[in-house]
Design a protein around this motif. Structure first.
Motif, PDB file in Angstrom:
ATOM      1  N   GLU A 127      51.185 -45.248  19.752  1.00 27.11           N
ATOM      2  CA  GLU A 127      50.018 -45.616  18.939  1.00 27.11           C
ATOM      3  C   GLU A 127      49.819 -44.578  17.847  1.00 27.11           C
ATOM      4  O   GLU A 127      50.420 -43.513  17.876  1.00 27.11           O
ATOM      5  CB  GLU A 127      48.769 -45.702  19.827  1.00 27.11           C
ATOM      6  N   PHE A 162      36.688 -48.509  28.009  1.00 24.42           N
ATOM      7  CA  PHE A 162      38.137 -48.468  28.174  1.00 24.42           C
ATOM      8  C   PHE A 162      38.470 -48.850  29.610  1.00 24.42           C
ATOM      9  O   PHE A 162      37.657 -48.671  30.504  1.00 24.42           O
ATOM     10  CB  PHE A 162      38.657 -47.045  27.927  1.00 24.42           C
ATOM     11  N   TRP A 194      45.122 -42.401  19.174  1.00 26.80           N
ATOM     12  CA  TRP A 194      45.527 -41.707  20.397  1.00 26.80           C
ATOM     13  C   TRP A 194      44.507 -40.637  20.754  1.00 26.80           C
ATOM     14  O   TRP A 194      44.029 -40.561  21.881  1.00 26.80           O
ATOM     15  CB  TRP A 194      46.908 -41.076  20.158  1.00 26.80           C
ATOM     16  N   LEU A 195      44.160 -39.832  19.760  1.00 29.49           N
ATOM     17  CA  LEU A 195      43.239 -38.721  20.018  1.00 29.49           C
ATOM     18  C   LEU A 195      41.879 -39.241  20.481  1.00 29.49           C
ATOM     19  O   LEU A 195      41.279 -38.691  21.411  1.00 29.49           O
ATOM     20  CB  LEU A 195      43.078 -37.858  18.761  1.00 29.49           C
ATOM     21  N   THR A 201      45.801 -34.522  29.850  1.00 31.08           N
ATOM     22  CA  THR A 201      45.296 -35.861  30.140  1.00 31.08           C
ATOM     23  C   THR A 201      46.311 -36.891  29.663  1.00 31.08           C
ATOM     24  O   THR A 201      46.627 -37.861  30.350  1.00 31.08           O
ATOM     25  CB  THR A 201      43.951 -36.073  29.418  1.00 31.08           C
ATOM     26  N   TYR A 255      52.465 -43.045  30.031  1.00 28.89           N
ATOM     27  CA  TYR A 255      53.147 -41.834  29.599  1.00 28.89           C
ATOM     28  C   TYR A 255      53.581 -40.926  30.755  1.00 28.89           C
ATOM     29  O   TYR A 255      54.314 -39.973  30.571  1.00 28.89           O
ATOM     30  CB  TYR A 255      52.249 -41.035  28.637  1.00 28.89           C
ATOM     31  N   ARG A 305      44.836 -41.520  36.271  1.00 23.47           N
ATOM     32  CA  ARG A 305      45.802 -40.407  36.127  1.00 23.47           C
ATOM     33  C   ARG A 305      46.165 -39.781  37.483  1.00 23.47           C
ATOM     34  O   ARG A 305      46.046 -38.585  37.684  1.00 23.47           O
ATOM     35  CB  ARG A 305      45.240 -39.357  35.161  1.00 23.47           C
ATOM     36  N   ARG A 348      41.263 -42.023  22.094  1.00 25.13           N
ATOM     37  CA  ARG A 348      41.400 -42.543  23.454  1.00 25.13           C
ATOM     38  C   ARG A 348      41.441 -41.393  24.470  1.00 25.13           C
ATOM     39  O   ARG A 348      40.740 -41.400  25.474  1.00 25.13           O
ATOM     40  CB  ARG A 348      42.685 -43.372  23.542  1.00 25.13           C
ATOM     41  N   ILE A 349      42.248 -40.380  24.161  1.00 28.43           N
ATOM     42  CA  ILE A 349      42.399 -39.253  25.080  1.00 28.43           C
ATOM     43  C   ILE A 349      41.097 -38.441  25.166  1.00 28.43           C
ATOM     44  O   ILE A 349      40.730 -37.957  26.232  1.00 28.43           O
ATOM     45  CB  ILE A 349      43.591 -38.367  24.643  1.00 28.43           C
ATOM     46  N   SER A 350      40.386 -38.312  24.050  1.00 25.05           N
ATOM     47  CA  SER A 350      39.117 -37.560  24.104  1.00 25.05           C
ATOM     48  C   SER A 350      38.113 -38.271  24.987  1.00 25.05           C
ATOM     49  O   SER A 350      37.349 -37.623  25.695  1.00 25.05           O
ATOM     50  CB  SER A 350      38.455 -37.359  22.743  1.00 25.05           C
ATOM     51  N   LYS A 351      38.105 -39.596  24.934  1.00 26.37           N
ATOM     52  CA  LYS A 351      37.167 -40.348  25.780  1.00 26.37           C
ATOM     53  C   LYS A 351      37.526 -40.170  27.252  1.00 26.37           C
ATOM     54  O   LYS A 351      36.649 -40.052  28.101  1.00 26.37           O
ATOM     55  CB  LYS A 351      37.200 -41.840  25.413  1.00 26.37           C
ATOM     56  N   LEU A 352      38.826 -40.148  27.533  1.00 25.57           N
ATOM     57  CA  LEU A 352      39.270 -39.964  28.922  1.00 25.57           C
ATOM     58  C   LEU A 352      38.927 -38.576  29.436  1.00 25.57           C
ATOM     59  O   LEU A 352      38.621 -38.393  30.608  1.00 25.57           O
ATOM     60  CB  LEU A 352      40.794 -40.141  29.003  1.00 25.57           C
ATOM     61  N   SER A 353      39.007 -37.568  28.566  1.00 26.77           N
ATOM     62  CA  SER A 353      38.761 -36.178  28.986  1.00 26.77           C
ATOM     63  C   SER A 353      37.306 -35.772  28.815  1.00 26.77           C
ATOM     64  O   SER A 353      36.946 -34.656  29.160  1.00 26.77           O
ATOM     65  CB  SER A 353      39.603 -35.195  28.184  1.00 26.77           C
ATOM     66  N   LEU A 354      36.506 -36.654  28.219  1.00 24.30           N
ATOM     67  CA  LEU A 354      35.120 -36.320  27.854  1.00 24.30           C
ATOM     68  C   LEU A 354      35.083 -35.040  27.017  1.00 24.30           C
ATOM     69  O   LEU A 354      34.335 -34.103  27.301  1.00 24.30           O
ATOM     70  CB  LEU A 354      34.229 -36.202  29.097  1.00 24.30           C
ATOM     71  N   ILE A 355      35.929 -34.998  26.023  1.00 29.03           N
ATOM     72  CA  ILE A 355      35.922 -33.890  25.070  1.00 29.03           C
ATOM     73  C   ILE A 355      35.878 -34.495  23.670  1.00 29.03           C
ATOM     74  O   ILE A 355      36.735 -35.292  23.302  1.00 29.03           O
ATOM     75  CB  ILE A 355      37.182 -33.016  25.253  1.00 29.03           C
ATOM     76  N   ARG A 356      34.827 -34.134  22.959  1.00 30.79           N
ATOM     77  CA  ARG A 356      34.680 -34.654  21.601  1.00 30.79           C
ATOM     78  C   ARG A 356      35.279 -33.639  20.641  1.00 30.79           C
ATOM     79  O   ARG A 356      35.123 -32.439  20.822  1.00 30.79           O
ATOM     80  CB  ARG A 356      33.196 -34.855  21.310  1.00 30.79           C
ATOM     81  N   THR A 394      30.232 -34.834  28.015  1.00 33.20           N
ATOM     82  CA  THR A 394      30.965 -34.668  26.759  1.00 33.20           C
ATOM     83  C   THR A 394      30.369 -33.510  25.955  1.00 33.20           C
ATOM     84  O   THR A 394      31.100 -32.694  25.402  1.00 33.20           O
ATOM     85  CB  THR A 394      30.941 -35.978  25.938  1.00 33.20           C
ATOM     86  N   PHE A 444      35.127 -39.313  36.140  1.00 31.93           N
ATOM     87  CA  PHE A 444      33.925 -38.476  36.098  1.00 31.93           C
ATOM     88  C   PHE A 444      32.756 -39.246  36.703  1.00 31.93           C
ATOM     89  O   PHE A 444      32.555 -40.422  36.389  1.00 31.93           O
ATOM     90  CB  PHE A 444      33.579 -38.119  34.649  1.00 31.93           C
ATOM     91  N   ARG A 449      31.234 -30.119  27.732  1.00 34.89           N
ATOM     92  CA  ARG A 449      32.648 -29.775  27.641  1.00 34.89           C
ATOM     93  C   ARG A 449      33.077 -29.494  26.198  1.00 34.89           C
ATOM     94  O   ARG A 449      33.911 -28.631  25.958  1.00 34.89           O
ATOM     95  CB  ARG A 449      33.488 -30.897  28.270  1.00 34.89           C
ATOM     96  N   SER A 450      32.475 -30.215  25.254  1.00 32.33           N
ATOM     97  CA  SER A 450      32.850 -29.991  23.856  1.00 32.33           C
ATOM     98  C   SER A 450      32.316 -28.668  23.341  1.00 32.33           C
ATOM     99  O   SER A 450      32.941 -28.004  22.537  1.00 32.33           O
ATOM    100  CB  SER A 450      32.331 -31.137  22.983  1.00 32.33           C
ATOM    101  N   LEU A 489      43.411 -32.057  26.579  1.00 32.20           N
ATOM    102  CA  LEU A 489      43.758 -33.337  25.949  1.00 32.20           C
ATOM    103  C   LEU A 489      45.219 -33.688  26.196  1.00 32.20           C
ATOM    104  O   LEU A 489      45.550 -34.805  26.583  1.00 32.20           O
ATOM    105  CB  LEU A 489      43.480 -33.268  24.438  1.00 32.20           C
ATOM    106  N   LEU A 495      54.833 -41.321  21.001  1.00 30.90           N
ATOM    107  CA  LEU A 495      53.549 -42.012  20.998  1.00 30.90           C
ATOM    108  C   LEU A 495      53.743 -43.481  20.687  1.00 30.90           C
ATOM    109  O   LEU A 495      54.522 -43.847  19.824  1.00 30.90           O
ATOM    110  CB  LEU A 495      52.624 -41.401  19.944  1.00 30.90           C
ATOM    111  N   MET A 551      48.730 -31.024  17.648  1.00 28.90           N
ATOM    112  CA  MET A 551      49.142 -32.032  18.614  1.00 28.90           C
ATOM    113  C   MET A 551      50.476 -32.640  18.218  1.00 28.90           C
ATOM    114  O   MET A 551      51.344 -32.868  19.049  1.00 28.90           O
ATOM    115  CB  MET A 551      48.096 -33.158  18.682  1.00 28.90           C
TER     116      MET A 551
END
Lengths: 486, 96, 496
Positions: free
Chosen positions: B4, A269, B9-10, C369, C376, A274, B12-20, C350, A85, C353-354, C366, B2, B33
């Motif tokens: 972890e 991080f 996991w959630l 991603t 993975y 990806r 880490r993935i939320s930070k990557l997707s920018l979704i809180r 964030t 991003f 999107r949230s 999620l 998984l 999930m």
């Protein structure tokens, strides 16, 4: 610096400026100087629903570079999405290429030969990627650190870039600069990149010193600055290593104004891009026939041209290499030679005088050749050959032409530069000098090398116009008369 | 599978997707999930080491484009959906 | 009570002929469709954005004028409902998401250009699962669309709004999109026909992406002829879509023949009629098979064991692509926005999107991603793509032996509201039979198989690459024999 065991790898991003349109849409590639956000369409603005379609000429351009850099070429062109991003990236992924499952760069495993300390060195090319450029961020305060928000202009978004990545084969900032110069010359000779355009060549450099970690320096925009930034980093890192400090693995930003590297914000991080093959862009087959066709049409490349300059014009290896390091310079040389022959004299003048002053005055070669045109340079050569001016004067005239953009004839006559070869006139001046420098005369009578001092004094009195050979001859003759030896 | 803890996991993935994920959503999401990942894991029983992947089904050569200039959008069209504009630029967040 | 025009119940193909002979009828037709909308829209809620009557009438008047001047548009005067995932110039396009609640596209999708070029008129934008993620149209950020056969049941999804607009006579024909069954599932649940064309047959330019490598735009109609008509218009090469096939001038009307144009060999897949299928669905399915057998067509059974991995493979791939395709929604250039000043990009994005995405969309982003993330990728995305390859090879092999594969469109009849949402896997299972065509890129049509207990059941026909014509031929034969065309759903029968 070599004892520090330096490893440098470069990532060069270059815009294929010869293209008329962007990489995946039909917006003009000529984005410079346009008002913000006036050079975009649904595709390069990343609007929902818009789809990329690749510009076939961009593929051909990449293949030309791949061939010129002696790479292995992939049999398919695969585009890969790289996810991160950032406000300048309208889709929040960049369409690029990658070496991994399902993905492959258009070309890998090539090399460039550079000249290093009189020898030659092969620098390996890891890969060549075709990718799209992001938009441009403007900082309202002028600084990334103090701006409370950003201003985004997407005019550049989607411009076709080639990313050329070297192996960490370079051992000094000087080698890095030679690499960039050579690469730039190749791109220019291929007719693909006008490297003088702002932002057409951008470099990220990776550097590590023995006992340290890899540091990436981003945002370097010229070969000169690559050398500067790397030199700065080597000093910074070796100091740190000497004092026992740890050199962190990090990304730094080259501040071209302050001439320092500064660390970028540390990410929480590790990057996870990806990568996966872009399903909007199915693989394009690259046939042997196409490669063959492009190979046949490749123009003369720098190495071939250097060889030809040596053979055809009898230039030294050094002169030929410097001339070809910039396509405009080599073109200029050949034009002059076409006009008035004398390749050796012209080669020397172009490299030792013209190029030197252009660098010193920091003007673009392409502009300088329009000031001291081949016609003008040939006039100087004519005057030299016909003893109207001497070589010393010629060397003085060149910076004046470049600086004041004046006709050479005007300068020669206005400044009264015409060579003094009249023996009577010269003898009068020599007599004066001998009278004024009795001690030097005494020395010269014992030591023939000391004659040079007297010649210099004559030159000083004539502001360089005295013909140096003749002056030398006349002084020796005069000294002999004085010492009484026949 | 998984490698972890699901909550780690959630995050880490939320930070990557920018979704809180809000605290109200978290329970539902974690529960779902878990089920979906287990469902995904059913493919793990297959040994496919010798199979080539298929990412796209297009058999024809893809469409490519000649290097010809076409129409761009007018600046009004570009900025029509933009909420914050300054001097023709699109206003974006800080980058440092 | 107003007596509705007789035009309302006419098929699109017939209407076009009527309008050609009397262009003045267009106005009458438009008004009557808006009458129907007035009456039934509150019950079913198909449209997110409905164009005002006067605008549509103005467009109608223009078409009327061109017809008078000899224009031969194949869709002249028809009202087309468009799923809100397809961009329409200057007409709000939301994807049923808060994140695009006010997005006004500056351009038209290629399919919209073609429809307008043939005299079709876009009447409105239809409801759907947010970003086409769902199989019930319950995941719309705005409201739920109801099934006109039973208002307590879902219409299927994600193209539920388009299906219902057509089924309830609120439009002549409609466009849907199908990533894993999103045209066929709602078509089956609402008693209409819908086709997911061969990948690349219909341009995706202007289709807001969910699962790029899987999805196609396709027509939805009350009968096979209307479907063939709209498909003929939207199919064919588009230079704006790299995945577009180089086929041109397609006319599927030629396949509307009452007898088989080929001695079709029909296969049923054992794995699709054994486990997890409702008895009502199976009964309807067998009845449809008999109709084909009565035509002298051979039906045989085959087994494709890998098919049981199709569903997880499909969801892994769809979510991976979705996580990438939906990265662009950050509120800066369009859509849901929060103020940027003094805040960093990750904070702003964030928040947008949230707040902008719904729960199902967040889940899929999620997970997508995740399956692409370092460590993975091989285990999930790459492996799913290998299953895709095996499945593809199996179908290519099968189509050397047979001409068409039939399955029920869905394993069950339409669920009641909330039923499929209790468990994520329950929702995904609705797509069990449809995802195969998306993974393989093959064309697949859903047609009414039967009406059981006042609820329609769908039949799916999958054919080899570019076999749309033959699928239409078979669908047409089935339609003639079953009489299942231009159905009037019970809940709206009093209003049309």
């Amino acid at each position: 610096m070599s004892n520090l065991d330096i490893k440098i790898g470069l990532e060069v991003h270059t815009q294929i400026t010869s293209l008329k349109t962007k990489l995946f849409c039909s917006c003009p590639s000529d984005y410079r100087g346009k008002p913000p956000n006036t050079n975009v369409c649904p595709v390069c603005l990343g609007l929902p629903g818009a789809l990329p379609v690749v510009n076939i000429e961009a593929i051909r351009a990449a293949l030309m570079v791949a061939l010129a850099l002696k790479c292995e070429i992939s049999d398919v062109l695969v585009f890969t999405r790289k996810h991160y991003f950032y406000p300048d990236l309208p889709k929040n992924y960049q369409i690029s290429q990658y070496d991994g499952p399902g993905s492959i760069p258009i070309a890998k495993n090539g090399y460039i030969v550079i000249g290093v300390d009189g020898g030659l060195k092969k620098v390996r090319i890891r890969r060549i990627n075709i990718e799209e450029d992001p938009g441009k961020i403007v900082y309202p305060t002028g600084s990334l650190l103090t701006s409370k928000y950003t201003l985004i202009d997407y005019n550049r978004s989607g411009i076709a870039l080639l990313e050329i990545v070297s192996e960490p084969d370079l051992r000094s900032p000087k080698e890095a600069r030679a690499f960039i110069d050579k690469l730039r010359s190749i791109l220019e000779h291929l007719g693909l990149v006008n490297t003088e355009l702002e932002g057409a060549l951008r470099v990220d450099a990776n550097i590590s010193l023995a006992g340290g970690s890899r540091v990436e320096i981003k945002n370097i925009s010229s070969a000169k600055d690559v050398e500067r930034a790397l030199t700065y980093e080597i000093i910074r890192q070796s100091k740190a290593l000497e004092t026992g400090e740890k050199v962190r693995r990090e990304t730094r930003h080259w501040d071209a104004i302050r001439k320092v590297t500064v660390p970028l914000r540390v990410k929480e991080f590790e990057e996870d891009y990806r990568y996966f093959p872009d399903p909007d862009l199915p693989p394009v087959k690259i046939s042997l026939k196409l490669i063959e066709e492009i190979y046949q049409k490749l123009p003369e490349l720098p190495d071939q041209r250097i060889e030809r300059f040596i053979k055809t014009y009898g230039l030294s290896d050094y002169l030929a290499t410097v001339l070809v390091s910039e396509k405009v310079l080599a073109d200029y040389f050949e034009e002059c030679v076409k006009y008035c022959g004398n390749p050796e004299i012209i080669g020397n003048i172009v490299v030792n005088d013209f190029k030197r002053w252009v660098d010193e005055m920091d003007i673009e070669v392409s502009k300088a050749v329009k000031i001291l045109t081949p016609n003008q340079l040939c006039q100087l050569v004519y005057m030299l050959n016909n003893n109207i001016i001497n070589i010393k004067i010629l060397k003085e005239i060149i910076p004046k032409v470049l600086k004041y953009n004046k006709d050479v004839n005007t300068i020669v006559y206005e400044e009264n530069y015409i060579d003094i070869s009249n023996e009577e006139v010269l003898m009068r001046i020599i007599d004066e000098v001998i009278k004024e420098n009795p001690k030097a005369v005494k020395d010269a009578l014992i030591n023939p090398k000391a004659v040079n001092y007297l010649v210099g004094q004559v030159m000083k009195k004539t502001r360089g116009r005295a013909n140096p050979e003749l002056t030398n001859k006349l002084i020796i003759k005069k000294l002999k008369e004085l010492s009484g030896t026949p | 599978m998984l490698k972890e803890d699901l909550k780690v996991w959630l995050e880490r993935i939320s930070k990557l997707s920018l979704i809180r994920i809000s605290s109200e959503e978290e329970e539902i999401i974690l529960n779902d999930m878990k089920k979906i990942i287990e469902f995904f894991n059913t493919i793990n029983s297959l040994d496919l080491s010798n199979v080539e992947p298929l990412f796209m089904v297009l058999k024809d050569e893809p469409v490519v484009r000649d290097d010809e200039v076409g129409e761009s959008l007018s600046v009004d069209e570009v900025l029509k959906n933009v909420k914050e504009v300054e001097g023709g630029f699109i206003k974006g967040p800080k980058t440092a | 009570m107003i007596i509705l025009s007789k035009l309302i119940r006419k098929g699109a193909t017939e209407l076009v002929e009527l309008f050609k002979s009397d262009p003045r009828l267009i106005e009458e037709y438009i008004v009557s469709v808006y009458e129907v909308i007035d009456r039934v829209e509150d019950l079913v809620r198909s449209y997110i954005t409905l164009r005002p009557l006067n605008e549509v009438l103005a467009d109608g008047a223009k078409v009327r004028e061109t017809l008078t001047n000899g224009f031969k548009g194949r869709l002249a005067g028809l009202l087309v409902a468009v799923k809100d995932v397809i961009v329409t110039k200057n007409l709000r396009t939301t994807c049923a998401s808060k994140i695009l609640y006010d997005f006004i596209p500056p351009y038209n999708a290629t399919v919209i250009e073609r429809i307008i070029g043939e005299g079709g008129i876009v009447v409105g934008k239809t409801n759907m699962d947010e970003f086409a993620m769902g199989s019930t149209t319950e995941n719309s950020a705005f409201f739920k669309t109801r099934n006109p056969w039973d208002l307590d049941r879902v219409p299927g999804g994600s193209s539920g709004g388009s299906a219902v607009a057509v089924a309830a006579y609120e439009a002549s024909i409609a466009l849907g999109s199908d990533t894993g069954g999103s045209i066929r599932v709602p078509a089956a649940y609402t008693g209409i026909v819908g086709i997911k064309p061969t990948y690349g047959l219909v341009s995706r330019y202007g289709l807001i992406s969910y699962g790029t490598s899987l999805e196609q735009i396709g027509p939805m109609a009350r009968n096979v002829s209307d479907l063939a008509l709209l498909l003929s218009v939207i199919a064919g090469y588009d230079p704006h879509d790299s995945t577009s096939l180089k086929v041109r001038d397609l006319n599927y009307m030629e396949f509307l023949k009452p007898t088989p144009m080929k001695k079709y060999r029909i296969a049923i897949i054992r794995e699709c009629v054994s486990e997890g299928v409702d008895n009502t669905v199976l009964t309807a399915f067998n009845r449809s098979l008999r109709r084909f057998e009565e035509e002298g067509l051979e039906v045989l059974e085959v087994s494709i064991p890998i098919i049981k991995y199709a569903l997880p493979a499909y969801y892994i791939i769809a979510m991976a692509e979705a996580s990438s395709n939906l990265a662009r929604y950050d509120g800066i250039r369009y859509g849901y926005h929060v103020s940027v000043e003094g805040r960093t990009w990750d904070e702003v994005y964030t928040e947008v999107r949230s707040e902008g995405f719904g729960l199902e969309v967040k889940k899929r982003i999620l997970l997508g991603t995740f399956v692409l993330s370092a460590g993975y990728y091989d285990q999930y995305y790459l492996k799913a793509s290998k299953i895709r390859k095996l499945l593809y090879d199996e179908f290519m092999k099968l189509f050397k032996e047979v001409d068409v594969v039939v399955t029920p469109t869905t394993p069950t009849t339409p669920p009641r509201f909330g039923e499929a949402l209790t468990d994520p896997l329950k929702l995904y299972l609705l797509d069990t039979y449809t995802v195969v065509a998306n993974l393989t890129g093959l064309p697949a049509i859903s047609i009414p198989s039967d009406i059981v207990n006042d609820v329609p059941v769908g039949l799916q026909l999958i054919g080899p690459r570019l076999s749309e014509g033959y699928l239409i031929n078979l669908a047409y034969i089935h339609e003639l024999k079953s009489g299942l065309k231009d159905l009037v759903p019970t809940a709206v029968s009093g209003y049309v």
